[in-house]
Design a protein around this motif. Structure first.
Motif, PDB file in Angstrom:
ATOM      1  N   PHE A   1      -4.939  -6.956  -3.292  1.00  0.00           N
ATOM      2  CA  PHE A   1      -4.251  -5.724  -3.661  1.00  0.00           C
ATOM      3  C   PHE A   1      -4.424  -5.439  -5.151  1.00  0.00           C
TER       4      PHE A   1
ATOM      5  N   THR B   1       0.818  -1.218   0.000  1.00  0.00           N
ATOM      6  CA  THR B   1       0.000   0.000   0.000  1.00  0.00           C
ATOM      7  C   THR B   1       0.848   1.262   0.000  1.00  0.00           C
TER       8      THR B   1
ATOM      9  N   HIS C   1      -4.501   2.463  -4.427  1.00  0.00           N
ATOM     10  CA  HIS C   1      -3.176   2.592  -3.829  1.00  0.00           C
ATOM     11  C   HIS C   1      -2.221   3.430  -4.675  1.00  0.00           C
TER      12      HIS C   1
ATOM     13  N   PRO D   1       1.543   0.670  -8.428  1.00  0.00           N
ATOM     14  CA  PRO D   1       1.062  -0.506  -7.691  1.00  0.00           C
ATOM     15  C   PRO D   1       1.603  -1.823  -8.254  1.00  0.00           C
TER      16      PRO D   1
ATOM     17  N   ASP E   1       6.230   4.072  -2.011  1.00  0.00           N
ATOM     18  CA  ASP E   1       5.061   4.789  -2.518  1.00  0.00           C
ATOM     19  C   ASP E   1       5.271   5.497  -3.858  1.00  0.00           C
TER      20      ASP E   1
ATOM     21  N   GLU F   1       2.445   2.514   2.615  1.00  0.00           N
ATOM     22  CA  GLU F   1       2.345   3.244   3.881  1.00  0.00           C
ATOM     23  C   GLU F   1       3.677   3.192   4.627  1.00  0.00           C
TER      24      GLU F   1
ATOM     25  N   VAL G   1      -4.730   1.423   5.935  1.00  0.00           N
ATOM     26  CA  VAL G   1      -5.062   0.869   4.620  1.00  0.00           C
ATOM     27  C   VAL G   1      -4.487  -0.539   4.495  1.00  0.00           C
ATOM     28  N   ALA G   2      -3.269  -0.730   4.974  1.00  0.00           N
ATOM     29  CA  ALA G   2      -2.646  -2.057   4.949  1.00  0.00           C
ATOM     30  C   ALA G   2      -3.411  -3.020   5.854  1.00  0.00           C
TER      31      ALA G   2
ATOM     32  N   LEU H   1      -6.538  -4.054   4.051  1.00  0.00           N
ATOM     33  CA  LEU H   1      -6.176  -4.986   2.985  1.00  0.00           C
ATOM     34  C   LEU H   1      -5.902  -6.375   3.563  1.00  0.00           C
TER      35      LEU H   1
ATOM     36  N   ARG I   1       1.669   7.833   0.096  1.00  0.00           N
ATOM     37  CA  ARG I   1       1.375   7.793   1.526  1.00  0.00           C
ATOM     38  C   ARG I   1       2.632   8.024   2.371  1.00  0.00           C
TER      39      ARG I   1
END
Length: 154
Positions: free
Chosen positions: A81, A35, A88, A101, A97, A37, A45-46, A49, A92
């Protein structure tokens, strides 16, 4: 019959609890990398998920028949995911990040989870050469923006 079913459900729940107690930390770390993060802050968010992936893993728990439960959970995590990768894209502040993705997914599977290239390609429905290219590009991107090493005072 009802009592045997309840006993089987209790056994199933105990097995799954033991599995999650042992594997949740590593799976959460993989989810946070996916994600994007940061590792030093909470990763809601993770966590979401991972919860969705663990729910799908639990739903198929009886059907594992000797299969590696961690492998199944990792597959569910990466599939979940991939299904929601559009969520994503927003940066973040995490280590990965700035990667797309798909690049994050390949990098986490190949380097963090040590999944062989051919298996990663099969899982993602990509040719092995594409997985190799995505991994190479992601590593190059991370290296290109690495902060300079700190110089120790004399």
């Amino acid at each position: 019959m009802g009592e045997r079913r309840r006993a089987r459900e209790r056994r199933r729940a105990r097995e799954f609890e033991a599995f999650t107690a042992a594997a949740a930390g590593r799976l959460l770390h993989a989810a946070a990398l996916l994600t994007g993060e940061p590792a030093d802050r909470p990763a809601p968010v993770a966590e979401e998920l991972l919860l969705r992936a663990l729910a799908r893993t639990y739903a198929g728990w009886d059907g594992k028949h000797g299969a590696d439960p961690y492998e199944r959970a990792r597959r569910e995590l990466t599939a979940e995911f991939a299904r929601a990768a559009w969520r994503h894209r927003r940066p973040r502040g995490g280590l990965l990040d700035r990667l797309s993705p798909r690049e994050r997914l390949v990098l986490v599977l190949r380097l963090h989870e040590d999944v062989p290239e051919e298996q990663t390609a099969a899982q993602l429905g990509l040719p092995a050469e594409r997985v190799r290219t995505l991994c190479r590009h992601a590593v190059a991107e991370l290296r290109s923006r690495r902060p300079p090493p700190a110089v120790a005072p004399p």
